[in-house]
Design a protein around this motif. Structure first.
Motif, mmCIF file in Angstrom:
data_model
loop_
_atom_site.group_PDB
_atom_site.id
_atom_site.type_symbol
_atom_site.label_atom_id
_atom_site.label_comp_id
_atom_site.label_asym_id
_atom_site.label_seq_id
_atom_site.Cartn_x
_atom_site.Cartn_y
_atom_site.Cartn_z
ATOM 1 N N GLY A 120 1.035 -1.377 0.012
ATOM 2 C CA GLY A 120 0.189 0.063 -0.021
ATOM 3 C C GLY A 120 0.901 1.257 -0.043
ATOM 4 O O GLY A 120 0.486 2.009 -0.799
ATOM 5 N N GLY A 121 1.806 1.254 0.770
ATOM 6 C CA GLY A 121 2.771 2.439 0.833
ATOM 7 C C GLY A 121 3.370 2.489 -0.417
ATOM 8 O O GLY A 121 3.681 3.855 -0.913
ATOM 9 N N ALA A 122 4.042 1.457 -0.995
ATOM 10 C CA ALA A 122 4.564 1.519 -2.298
ATOM 11 C C ALA A 122 3.569 2.175 -3.281
ATOM 12 O O ALA A 122 4.209 2.938 -4.264
ATOM 13 N N TYR A 123 2.527 1.610 -3.367
ATOM 14 C CA TYR A 123 1.643 2.095 -4.504
ATOM 15 C C TYR A 123 1.145 3.264 -4.315
ATOM 16 O O TYR A 123 1.014 4.238 -5.075
ATOM 17 N N THR A 124 1.005 4.045 -2.978
ATOM 18 C CA THR A 124 0.793 5.163 -2.755
ATOM 19 C C THR A 124 2.054 6.304 -3.327
ATOM 20 O O THR A 124 1.713 7.243 -3.750
ATOM 21 N N PRO A 136 -3.685 -1.199 -14.005
ATOM 22 C CA PRO A 136 -2.773 -2.490 -14.263
ATOM 23 C C PRO A 136 -1.764 -2.594 -12.978
ATOM 24 O O PRO A 136 -1.689 -3.921 -12.589
ATOM 25 N N VAL A 137 -1.086 -1.536 -12.807
ATOM 26 C CA VAL A 137 -0.290 -1.642 -11.666
ATOM 27 C C VAL A 137 -0.768 -2.017 -10.369
ATOM 28 O O VAL A 137 -0.448 -2.751 -9.505
ATOM 29 N N LEU A 180 12.221 -2.540 -9.132
ATOM 30 C CA LEU A 180 11.766 -2.235 -10.596
ATOM 31 C C LEU A 180 10.792 -0.973 -10.716
ATOM 32 O O LEU A 180 11.031 -0.388 -11.548
ATOM 33 N N ALA A 181 9.561 -1.400 -10.006
ATOM 34 C CA ALA A 181 8.745 -0.440 -10.090
ATOM 35 C C ALA A 181 9.208 1.246 -9.541
ATOM 36 O O ALA A 181 9.177 2.237 -10.413
#
Length: 222
Positions: A120-124, A136-137, A180-181
């Protein structure tokens, strides 16, 4: 037969390690064709290594490795195939989720908490930079989170070696995807590609190793 199998698996280990070294050299030397071919070797060796392991768990891990191999090649062919590579790795993660969930039915909700904080933190942090790839991500990150949670749920008290192998392998795979992201969408940094590929291969090896529940008398364990 034991000695023959043991020798063949050691040769696979040597070939896989050679592919890893050649790939790293090709990255540094800018040898595109060699880099493309050599990237496939370590995971291909893992797929062959699992040949003859016929449990449901083993079959799902093997199919996951095949999807991972497809993702490797798609990402190497062209940046235009990024979404297809993402889809291939999504399928790989789904295979691992099914394998881990089938091996441990316990819910282990508390073990999902650190995973939620991680993904959740990474996506934020990534979201403002994703553009049309945001959905998609998000799907991909959700499946990674599910894989990490089910890997953590494998651990008994005390945990067996194969459970630790699966868990550590999944965590390394998650670290690889996270690096990678952030390198692609947030802040590129020198050395990211090396960190990505080494954690990725180590993670895949751990997951593949978890297929072998006991090393006693088993010629397939290095």
């Amino acid at each position: 037969m034991y000695l023959q199998n043991n020798l063949s698996h050691r040769l696979l280990a040597i070939l896989g390690l050679a592919g890893l070294i050649v790939h790293l050299w090709a990255q540094l030397a800018g040898q595109g064709a060699v880099e493309f071919i050599s990237k496939a070797i370590p995971v291909a060796c893992m797929i062959i290594w699992l040949h003859g392991q016929d449990s449901r768990y083993a079959k799902l891990i093997r199919v996951g490795l095949v999807f991972s191999l497809a993702g490797d090649l798609l990402l190497e062919i062209s940046p235009d195939f990024f979404i297809w590579g993402l889809l291939a790795f999504l399928c790989a993660h789904l295979c691992y989720v099914l394998a881990f969930a089938g091996a441990a039915a316990r819910k282990a909700w508390l073990r999902a908490l650190p995973v939620l904080i991680w993904v959740g933190g990474a996506y934020t942090l990534l979201y403002p930079h994703l553009g049309e790839l945001a959905i998609p991500v998000a799907v991909y990150v959700s499946v990674i989170g599910a894989m990490l949670w089910r890997a953590l749920a494998l651990l008994d008290q005390p945990a067996a070696r194969w459970q630790w192998a699966a868990c550590l392998g999944a965590l390394l795979f998650g670290i690889s995807d996270t690096i990678l992201a952030f390198n692609r969408f947030h802040t590129p940094w020198t050395g990211a590609n090396l960190a990505v590929i080494l954690t990725y291969w180590a993670g895949q090896f751990g997951i593949a190793l978890s297929v072998f529940r006991s090393a006693r008398g088993n010629p397939a364990v290095f």
